[in-house]
Design a protein around this motif. Structure first.
Motif, PDB file in Angstrom:
ATOM      1  N   GLY A  12       0.318  -1.287  -0.384  1.00 16.72           N
ATOM      2  CA  GLY A  12       0.096  -0.030  -0.120  1.00 16.72           C
ATOM      3  C   GLY A  12       0.599   1.371   0.055  1.00 16.72           C
ATOM      4  N   SER A  13       2.141   1.282  -0.345  1.00 15.78           N
ATOM      5  CA  SER A  13       3.138   2.507  -0.194  1.00 15.78           C
ATOM      6  C   SER A  13       3.168   2.540  -1.537  1.00 15.78           C
ATOM      7  CB  SER A  13       4.369   1.854   0.505  1.00 15.78           C
ATOM      8  OG  SER A  13       5.316   1.002  -0.418  1.00 15.78           O
ATOM      9  N   GLY A  14       2.462   2.357  -2.494  1.00 18.65           N
ATOM     10  CA  GLY A  14       2.992   2.731  -3.590  1.00 18.65           C
ATOM     11  C   GLY A  14       3.868   2.203  -4.528  1.00 18.65           C
ATOM     12  N   LYS A  15       4.640   1.200  -4.130  1.00 15.55           N
ATOM     13  CA  LYS A  15       5.756   0.798  -4.750  1.00 15.55           C
ATOM     14  C   LYS A  15       5.880   0.833  -6.337  1.00 15.55           C
ATOM     15  CE  LYS A  15       6.105  -3.125  -1.669  1.00 15.55           C
ATOM     16  NZ  LYS A  15       4.721  -2.853  -1.303  1.00 15.55           N
ATOM     17  N   THR A  16       4.234  -0.004  -7.391  1.00 19.75           N
ATOM     18  CA  THR A  16       4.380  -0.561  -8.520  1.00 19.75           C
ATOM     19  C   THR A  16       4.245   0.753  -8.818  1.00 19.75           C
ATOM     20  OG1 THR A  16       3.514  -2.935  -7.628  1.00 19.75           O
ATOM     21  CG2 THR A  16       3.594  -2.085  -9.748  1.00 19.75           C
ATOM     22  N   THR A  17       3.151   1.417  -9.008  1.00 23.02           N
ATOM     23  CA  THR A  17       3.076   2.447  -9.019  1.00 23.02           C
ATOM     24  C   THR A  17       4.377   3.930  -9.168  1.00 23.02           C
ATOM     25  OG1 THR A  17       1.065   2.325  -8.265  1.00 23.02           O
ATOM     26  CG2 THR A  17       1.563   4.798  -9.593  1.00 23.02           C
ATOM     27  N   VAL A  18       4.697   4.021  -8.617  1.00 26.87           N
ATOM     28  CA  VAL A  18       6.423   4.190  -8.615  1.00 26.87           C
ATOM     29  C   VAL A  18       7.467   3.904  -9.054  1.00 26.87           C
ATOM     30  CG1 VAL A  18       8.243   5.935  -7.056  1.00 26.87           C
ATOM     31  CG2 VAL A  18       5.977   5.918  -6.299  1.00 26.87           C
ATOM     32  N   ALA A  19       7.278   2.893  -8.571  1.00 28.15           N
ATOM     33  CA  ALA A  19       8.449   1.896  -9.808  1.00 28.15           C
ATOM     34  C   ALA A  19       8.674   1.947 -11.266  1.00 28.15           C
ATOM     35  CB  ALA A  19       8.575   0.331  -9.342  1.00 28.15           C
ATOM     36  N   ARG A  20       6.972   1.902 -11.889  1.00 26.69           N
ATOM     37  CA  ARG A  20       6.614   1.682 -13.297  1.00 26.69           C
ATOM     38  C   ARG A  20       7.251   3.033 -13.803  1.00 26.69           C
ATOM     39  NH1 ARG A  20       1.209   1.062 -12.313  1.00 26.69           N
ATOM     40  NH2 ARG A  20       1.494  -1.322 -12.776  1.00 26.69           N
ATOM     41  N   LEU A  21       7.080   4.657 -13.040  1.00 25.82           N
ATOM     42  CA  LEU A  21       6.834   5.661 -13.095  1.00 25.82           C
ATOM     43  C   LEU A  21       8.841   5.736 -13.568  1.00 25.82           C
ATOM     44  CD1 LEU A  21       4.525   7.729 -10.852  1.00 25.82           C
ATOM     45  CD2 LEU A  21       4.412   7.514 -13.970  1.00 25.82           C
ATOM     46  N   VAL A  22       9.803   5.488 -12.883  1.00 23.61           N
ATOM     47  CA  VAL A  22      10.897   5.784 -12.452  1.00 23.61           C
ATOM     48  C   VAL A  22      11.531   4.499 -13.239  1.00 23.61           C
ATOM     49  CG1 VAL A  22      13.156   5.181 -10.664  1.00 23.61           C
ATOM     50  CG2 VAL A  22      11.122   6.333  -9.945  1.00 23.61           C
ATOM     51  N   ALA A  23      10.877   3.701 -13.684  1.00 25.35           N
ATOM     52  CA  ALA A  23      11.250   3.068 -15.100  1.00 25.35           C
ATOM     53  C   ALA A  23      10.773   3.390 -16.308  1.00 25.35           C
ATOM     54  CB  ALA A  23      10.769   1.211 -15.186  1.00 25.35           C
ATOM     55  N   THR A  24       9.983   3.698 -16.686  1.00 33.42           N
ATOM     56  CA  THR A  24       9.798   4.742 -17.960  1.00 33.42           C
ATOM     57  C   THR A  24      10.124   5.773 -18.650  1.00 33.42           C
ATOM     58  OG1 THR A  24       7.316   3.091 -17.555  1.00 33.42           O
ATOM     59  CG2 THR A  24       7.454   5.298 -18.990  1.00 33.42           C
ATOM     60  N   GLY A  25      10.069   6.528 -17.283  1.00 29.38           N
ATOM     61  CA  GLY A  25      10.848   7.654 -17.265  1.00 29.38           C
ATOM     62  C   GLY A  25      12.371   7.582 -17.503  1.00 29.38           C
ATOM     63  N   ALA A  26      12.926   6.546 -17.183  1.00 26.11           N
ATOM     64  CA  ALA A  26      14.349   6.021 -17.118  1.00 26.11           C
ATOM     65  C   ALA A  26      15.302   6.570 -18.321  1.00 26.11           C
ATOM     66  CB  ALA A  26      15.248   4.504 -16.360  1.00 26.11           C
ATOM     67  N   PRO A  27      16.773   7.111 -18.236  1.00 26.90           N
ATOM     68  CA  PRO A  27      17.304   7.409 -19.232  1.00 26.90           C
ATOM     69  C   PRO A  27      18.597   6.139 -19.957  1.00 26.90           C
ATOM     70  CG  PRO A  27      19.048   7.695 -17.333  1.00 26.90           C
ATOM     71  CD  PRO A  27      17.424   7.494 -16.997  1.00 26.90           C
ATOM     72  N   ARG A  28      18.256   5.278 -19.276  1.00 23.15           N
ATOM     73  CA  ARG A  28      19.388   4.145 -20.008  1.00 23.15           C
ATOM     74  C   ARG A  28      17.480   3.212 -20.503  1.00 23.15           C
ATOM     75  NH1 ARG A  28      24.574   2.566 -18.694  1.00 23.15           N
ATOM     76  NH2 ARG A  28      22.774   1.040 -17.046  1.00 23.15           N
ATOM     77  N   PRO A  29      17.989   1.441 -20.565  1.00 20.72           N
ATOM     78  CA  PRO A  29      17.066   1.054 -20.718  1.00 20.72           C
ATOM     79  C   PRO A  29      17.545   0.257 -19.652  1.00 20.72           C
ATOM     80  CG  PRO A  29      18.857   0.439 -22.972  1.00 20.72           C
ATOM     81  CD  PRO A  29      19.650   1.228 -21.409  1.00 20.72           C
ATOM     82  N   THR A  30      15.864  -0.285 -18.928  1.00 27.33           N
ATOM     83  CA  THR A  30      15.431  -0.124 -17.789  1.00 27.33           C
ATOM     84  C   THR A  30      14.014  -1.505 -17.286  1.00 27.33           C
ATOM     85  OG1 THR A  30      15.913   2.199 -17.046  1.00 27.33           O
ATOM     86  CG2 THR A  30      14.679   0.887 -15.497  1.00 27.33           C
ATOM     87  N   MET A  31      14.306  -1.927 -16.852  1.00 24.48           N
ATOM     88  CA  MET A  31      14.009  -3.328 -16.707  1.00 24.48           C
ATOM     89  C   MET A  31      13.140  -3.076 -15.369  1.00 24.48           C
ATOM     90  SD  MET A  31      13.014  -6.264 -15.184  1.00 24.48           S
ATOM     91  CE  MET A  31      12.185  -7.952 -15.729  1.00 24.48           C
ATOM     92  N   HIS A  32      11.518  -3.312 -15.192  1.00 21.33           N
ATOM     93  CA  HIS A  32      11.151  -2.858 -14.122  1.00 21.33           C
ATOM     94  C   HIS A  32      10.608  -4.150 -13.169  1.00 21.33           C
ATOM     95  CE1 HIS A  32       6.589  -1.908 -12.365  1.00 21.33           C
ATOM     96  NE2 HIS A  32       7.062  -2.122 -11.189  1.00 21.33           N
ATOM     97  N   LEU A  33      10.772  -4.647 -12.348  1.00 22.97           N
ATOM     98  CA  LEU A  33      10.328  -6.274 -11.783  1.00 22.97           C
ATOM     99  C   LEU A  33       9.787  -6.663 -10.664  1.00 22.97           C
ATOM    100  CD1 LEU A  33      13.557  -9.145 -11.470  1.00 22.97           C
ATOM    101  CD2 LEU A  33      11.304  -8.513  -9.684  1.00 22.97           C
ATOM    102  N   THR A  34       8.952  -6.466 -10.667  1.00 26.12           N
ATOM    103  CA  THR A  34       7.630  -6.695  -9.903  1.00 26.12           C
ATOM    104  C   THR A  34       7.525  -8.274  -9.395  1.00 26.12           C
ATOM    105  OG1 THR A  34       5.886  -5.555 -11.004  1.00 26.12           O
ATOM    106  CG2 THR A  34       4.875  -6.938  -9.993  1.00 26.12           C
ATOM    107  N   THR A  35       8.307  -7.636  -7.555  1.00 29.76           N
ATOM    108  CA  THR A  35       8.214  -9.387  -6.587  1.00 29.76           C
ATOM    109  C   THR A  35       7.448 -10.120  -6.885  1.00 29.76           C
ATOM    110  OG1 THR A  35       7.781  -8.296  -5.303  1.00 29.76           O
ATOM    111  CG2 THR A  35       9.934  -8.489  -5.869  1.00 29.76           C
TER     112      THR A  35
END
Length: 179
Positions: A12-35
């Protein structure tokens, strides 16, 4: 050298939503891994990871997550890992970072308990919405000891502002973990 961000905190802290935003806006090739997907893949014999009998299952799942992170990092991808990765599960990540020569930042999203409960209980199935479980997981991140400086209070932050704070935290270098 690849960079790995362990983005964690209670359910409930917002990890998945925030991770998606961070990974999508990354300057390098980035993978979002949802545990969560590693846990959801267990079809027979699954034990809710927050229950006492889940320890061995959780160790196996963490090993699978670490192996996956290592493969992507070795392939030149940065990785944003979102999941409940408390200090008790950092040793395998640290060992893999040392062996794989990737850097690793640890950021804990930690809204207050009322905000965590509001957010957690508003999520759709199959997400964890049980108040007692959410409260217990919140408590698990309440005192991080030496890692306390890695926590960001996100009580008053929406997802885009939280993502901006996470990016700033990682860029500062203050959230790096030693391997």
């Amino acid at each position: 050298m690849s960079n790995v961000l362990l983005l964690t905190g209670p359910s409930g802290s917002g990890k998945t939503t925030v991770a998606r935003l961070v990974a999508t806006g990354a300057p390098r090739p980035t993978m979002h891994l949802t545990t969560d997907e590693f846990y959801r893949g267990i079809r027979t014999g699954f034990i809710a990871p927050y229950l006492p009998g889940a320890h061995r299952q959780n160790e196996v799942v963490v090993d699978a997550i670490v192996a996956t992170v290592s493969v992507y990092a070795r392939g030149g991808y940065d990785v944003v890992v979102d999941g409940i990765i408390g200090p008790w599960f950092l040793a395998p990540f640290r060992a893999a970072a040392a062996a794989g020569e990737w850097t690793m930042s640890y950021v804990v999203l930690r809204p207050d308990l009322d905000t965590t409960l509001d957010r957690g209980q508003a999520r759709p199935e199959p997400e964890l919405t049980d108040a007692d479980a959410l409260t217990g997981l919140h408590g698990a991140f309440a005192d991080l000891g030496a890692l306390e400086p890695h926590a960001i209070d996100t009580t008053l932050l929406d997802a885009p502002r939280t993502a901006a704070e996470v990016r700033k935290a990682v860029a500062s270098g203050d959230y790096l973990l030693s391997a």
